[in-house]
Scaffold this motif. Structure first.
Motif, mmCIF file in Angstrom:
data_model
loop_
_atom_site.group_PDB
_atom_site.id
_atom_site.type_symbol
_atom_site.label_atom_id
_atom_site.label_comp_id
_atom_site.label_asym_id
_atom_site.label_seq_id
_atom_site.Cartn_x
_atom_site.Cartn_y
_atom_site.Cartn_z
ATOM 1 N N SER A 2 0.822 -1.213 0.000
ATOM 2 C CA SER A 2 0.000 0.000 0.000
ATOM 3 C C SER A 2 0.849 1.252 0.000
ATOM 4 C CB SER A 2 -0.919 0.002 1.218
ATOM 5 O OG SER A 2 -1.769 -1.123 1.203
ATOM 6 N N THR A 3 0.295 2.332 -0.606
ATOM 7 C CA THR A 3 0.982 3.618 -0.651
ATOM 8 C C THR A 3 0.174 4.650 0.121
ATOM 9 O OG1 THR A 3 -0.171 4.375 -2.632
ATOM 10 C CG2 THR A 3 1.815 3.020 -2.957
ATOM 11 N N ILE A 4 0.760 5.824 0.268
ATOM 12 C CA ILE A 4 0.067 6.904 0.967
ATOM 13 C C ILE A 4 -1.192 7.313 0.209
ATOM 14 C CG2 ILE A 4 1.366 8.775 -0.147
ATOM 15 C CD1 ILE A 4 1.391 10.200 2.585
ATOM 16 N N LYS A 5 -1.161 7.143 -1.108
ATOM 17 C CA LYS A 5 -2.353 7.451 -1.914
ATOM 18 C C LYS A 5 -3.496 6.497 -1.575
ATOM 19 C CE LYS A 5 0.060 9.427 -5.922
ATOM 20 N NZ LYS A 5 0.296 9.299 -7.386
ATOM 21 N N GLU A 10 -8.692 5.351 1.111
ATOM 22 C CA GLU A 10 -9.438 4.534 2.071
ATOM 23 C C GLU A 10 -10.037 5.389 3.182
ATOM 24 O OE1 GLU A 10 -11.121 1.323 3.952
ATOM 25 O OE2 GLU A 10 -10.122 1.306 1.985
ATOM 26 N N ALA A 11 -9.289 6.411 3.633
ATOM 27 C CA ALA A 11 -9.764 7.269 4.723
ATOM 28 C C ALA A 11 -10.634 8.416 4.222
ATOM 29 C CB ALA A 11 -8.564 7.819 5.490
ATOM 30 N N ASN A 12 -10.691 8.544 2.868
ATOM 31 C CA ASN A 12 -11.471 9.618 2.256
ATOM 32 C C ASN A 12 -10.966 11.002 2.702
ATOM 33 O OD1 ASN A 12 -13.479 10.593 0.506
ATOM 34 N ND2 ASN A 12 -14.987 10.746 2.165
ATOM 35 N N VAL A 13 -9.636 11.136 2.685
ATOM 36 C CA VAL A 13 -9.009 12.421 3.015
ATOM 37 C C VAL A 13 -7.940 12.696 1.968
ATOM 38 C CG1 VAL A 13 -9.440 12.215 5.505
ATOM 39 C CG2 VAL A 13 -7.291 11.334 4.523
ATOM 40 N N SER A 14 -7.334 13.865 2.059
ATOM 41 C CA SER A 14 -6.266 14.215 1.111
ATOM 42 C C SER A 14 -4.945 13.586 1.533
ATOM 43 C CB SER A 14 -6.101 15.733 1.044
ATOM 44 O OG SER A 14 -5.594 16.224 2.282
ATOM 45 N N ILE A 15 -4.009 13.514 0.570
ATOM 46 C CA ILE A 15 -2.663 13.003 0.877
ATOM 47 C C ILE A 15 -1.991 13.896 1.917
ATOM 48 C CG2 ILE A 15 -0.354 12.642 -0.083
ATOM 49 C CD1 ILE A 15 -1.669 11.799 -2.691
ATOM 50 N N ALA A 16 -2.238 15.205 1.822
ATOM 51 C CA ALA A 16 -1.653 16.142 2.785
ATOM 52 C C ALA A 16 -2.129 15.832 4.200
ATOM 53 C CB ALA A 16 -2.008 17.566 2.404
ATOM 54 N N THR A 17 -3.412 15.458 4.324
ATOM 55 C CA THR A 17 -3.949 15.131 5.646
ATOM 56 C C THR A 17 -3.277 13.871 6.199
ATOM 57 O OG1 THR A 17 -6.083 16.135 5.157
ATOM 58 C CG2 THR A 17 -6.037 14.490 6.918
ATOM 59 N N VAL A 18 -3.109 12.872 5.346
ATOM 60 C CA VAL A 18 -2.414 11.649 5.770
ATOM 61 C C VAL A 18 -1.003 11.980 6.244
ATOM 62 C CG1 VAL A 18 -1.536 9.392 5.045
ATOM 63 C CG2 VAL A 18 -3.751 10.197 4.193
ATOM 64 N N GLU A 34 -8.127 9.539 13.560
ATOM 65 C CA GLU A 34 -8.822 8.263 13.721
ATOM 66 C C GLU A 34 -9.033 7.560 12.378
ATOM 67 O OE1 GLU A 34 -12.411 9.177 15.762
ATOM 68 O OE2 GLU A 34 -11.448 9.372 17.734
ATOM 69 N N SER A 35 -9.493 8.305 11.372
ATOM 70 C CA SER A 35 -9.769 7.687 10.072
ATOM 71 C C SER A 35 -8.498 7.224 9.369
ATOM 72 C CB SER A 35 -10.535 8.668 9.174
ATOM 73 O OG SER A 35 -9.764 9.838 8.929
ATOM 74 N N VAL A 36 -7.456 8.036 9.446
ATOM 75 C CA VAL A 36 -6.190 7.669 8.802
ATOM 76 C C VAL A 36 -5.551 6.479 9.509
ATOM 77 C CG1 VAL A 36 -3.822 8.426 8.337
ATOM 78 C CG2 VAL A 36 -5.743 9.961 7.853
ATOM 79 N N THR A 37 -5.583 6.474 10.843
ATOM 80 C CA THR A 37 -5.010 5.360 11.608
ATOM 81 C C THR A 37 -5.714 4.053 11.274
ATOM 82 O OG1 THR A 37 -4.417 6.851 13.433
ATOM 83 C CG2 THR A 37 -4.496 4.497 13.924
ATOM 84 N N LEU A 38 -7.034 4.099 11.178
ATOM 85 C CA LEU A 38 -7.796 2.900 10.830
ATOM 86 C C LEU A 38 -7.471 2.428 9.416
ATOM 87 C CD1 LEU A 38 -11.316 3.741 12.354
ATOM 88 C CD2 LEU A 38 -9.778 1.883 13.048
ATOM 89 N N ALA A 39 -7.341 3.385 8.501
ATOM 90 C CA ALA A 39 -7.019 3.041 7.116
ATOM 91 C C ALA A 39 -5.634 2.396 7.008
ATOM 92 C CB ALA A 39 -7.092 4.297 6.247
ATOM 93 N N MET A 40 -4.660 2.945 7.715
ATOM 94 C CA MET A 40 -3.298 2.384 7.680
ATOM 95 C C MET A 40 -3.288 0.969 8.248
ATOM 96 S SD MET A 40 -0.579 5.463 8.470
ATOM 97 C CE MET A 40 -1.176 5.816 10.118
ATOM 98 N N LYS A 41 -4.044 0.767 9.329
ATOM 99 C CA LYS A 41 -4.116 -0.551 9.946
ATOM 100 C C LYS A 41 -4.770 -1.552 9.004
ATOM 101 C CE LYS A 41 -5.591 -2.904 14.163
ATOM 102 N NZ LYS A 41 -6.282 -2.753 15.468
ATOM 103 N N LYS A 42 -5.840 -1.142 8.352
ATOM 104 C CA LYS A 42 -6.569 -2.021 7.440
ATOM 105 C C LYS A 42 -5.716 -2.418 6.245
ATOM 106 C CE LYS A 42 -10.721 -2.237 4.552
ATOM 107 N NZ LYS A 42 -11.957 -1.509 4.126
ATOM 108 N N LEU A 43 -4.960 -1.450 5.721
ATOM 109 C CA LEU A 43 -4.150 -1.694 4.523
ATOM 110 C C LEU A 43 -2.760 -2.246 4.838
ATOM 111 C CD1 LEU A 43 -5.061 1.557 2.554
ATOM 112 C CD2 LEU A 43 -5.950 -0.756 2.153
ATOM 113 N N GLY A 44 -2.401 -2.266 6.140
ATOM 114 C CA GLY A 44 -1.058 -2.718 6.513
ATOM 115 C C GLY A 44 0.011 -1.756 6.067
ATOM 116 N N TYR A 45 -0.313 -0.478 6.068
ATOM 117 C CA TYR A 45 0.633 0.543 5.583
ATOM 118 C C TYR A 45 1.585 0.967 6.685
ATOM 119 C CZ TYR A 45 2.405 5.055 3.978
ATOM 120 O OH TYR A 45 3.210 6.110 3.623
#
Length: 333
Positions: A2-5, A10-18, A34-45
């Motif tokens: 997985s990439t930052i994109k 997945e988190a429905n936010v901008s790359i800058a927000t991530v 919260e949304s970014v952390t969950l997305a990273m965990k889900k994707l194994g990023y």
């Protein structure tokens, strides 16, 4: 992978927000975190450490150069440095130099290239000029067990000459006049300083200071065995032995026992370093305390301060060795 994109999508936010969440920016909202952390965990990023370092200008890593981390001496040194590093939220990157100029150079360059802000360097083979060049490049670099006058306030060292003098003087005070020396064959300042301390103590007490009474070997048990075997072959009237370090003293003790010498009744022995082995030999080894844990802690604290542009000067740069009297030295007066 997985990439930052992918995380942003997945988190429905901008790359800058991530990026703000990853770098713990105060501008990141609670919802975004919260949304970014969950997305990273889900994707194994996993965030790229090098990229984060470019943003934060910090890798949170302390670099350490040792001679050989398998040596208990360096193990104690690294543990003390790690204790300080952990207190400050830092991690260690460790390299072995093996007393080789080429290896030491490669490790220091690796540590600097990996953006270690603070470095504790145990270098015995690089020239003072080359170490000065590295010190100019890395403001958070501190030398341990090495003293260079031009950067004296960034050096933490031991008075090796004094330590060996004390060891030899103790034997003299116990009535010994024929004192052999088991010396390291490594061409480093510790070797020269400790040998000089031994010779100076003999000279100051009007005793024979002869190369005949000195034998050389690698600074370990095997080297001590070889050196003591050669010394015995000379048939000298030796009643005491001063050794470069405790491990050579252990090898010396082994050879003497094999040749039916009783320690300290027939021959007294004193070591150097007060390493763990010294307490478990039979008899327990009289030695010289090398306060490596205290020195390593001082070096780590100093390196961290310098890396953060905090003007700092250590209260002690040259540490004093002290005697540890146990059971391997006998008074023959």
């Amino acid at each position: 992978m997985s990439t930052i994109k992918d995380v942003a999508k997945e988190a429905n936010v901008s790359i800058a927000t991530v990026s703000r969440v990853i770098n713990k920016s105060p501008k990141a909202s609670k919802a975004s975190i919260e949304s970014v952390t969950l997305a990273m965990k889900k994707l194994g990023y996993r965030p790229n450490a090098a990229a984060r370092a470019l943003v934060s200008q910090s890798t949170q890593t302390m670099g350490v150069l040792v001679g050989d981390v398998s040596d208990p001496f360096f193990g104690s040194m690294v543990k003390a440095i790690d204790t300080i590093a952990c207190q400050k939220g830092k991690h260690l990157l460790i390299g072995n130099g093996y007393h080789s100029a080429k290896k030491e150079r490669e490790v220091i360059e690796l540590l600097i290239n990996n953006r270690c802000e603070s470095l504790v360097i145990h270098s015995k083979s690089l020239s003072s000029e080359e170490l000065l060049s590295f010190a100019r490049e890395a403001p958070g670099m501190v030398l341990i067990n090495r003293f260079i006058p031009e950067i004296s306030d960034r050096c933490i060292a031991l008075d090796n000459h004094r330590g060996s003098y004390l060891a030899t003087e103790l034997l003299v005070k116990n009535g010994h006049k024929h004192i052999g020396y088991i010396c390291s064959n490594h061409d480093i300042e510790d070797t020269h300083q400790r040998k000089a301390g031994y010779l100076q103590a003999l000279q100051d007490n009007d005793l024979i200071a002869s190369e005949t009474y000195i034998e050389y070997g690698s600074p370990d048990e095997e080297g001590g065995e070889r050196a003591m075997t050669n010394l015995l072959a000379k048939g000298l009237p030796i009643t005491a032995i001063a050794a470069y370090n405790d491990h050579m003293a252990a090898g010396t003790l082994s050879v003497l026992e094999e040749n039916n010498f009783t320690i300290p009744t027939d021959i007294s022995i004193i070591g150097f370093d007060n390493s763990l082995i010294s307490k478990y030999l039979n008899p327990k080894l009289t030695t010289v305390r090398y306060p490596i844990q205290m020195m390593a802690e001082k070096a780590a604290c100093l390196a961290l301060k310098l890396a953060n542009n905090i003007e700092a000067k250590p209260d002690t740069t040259i540490f004093a060795p002290t005697l540890v009297k146990r059971s391997s030295v006998r008074n023959i007066t």
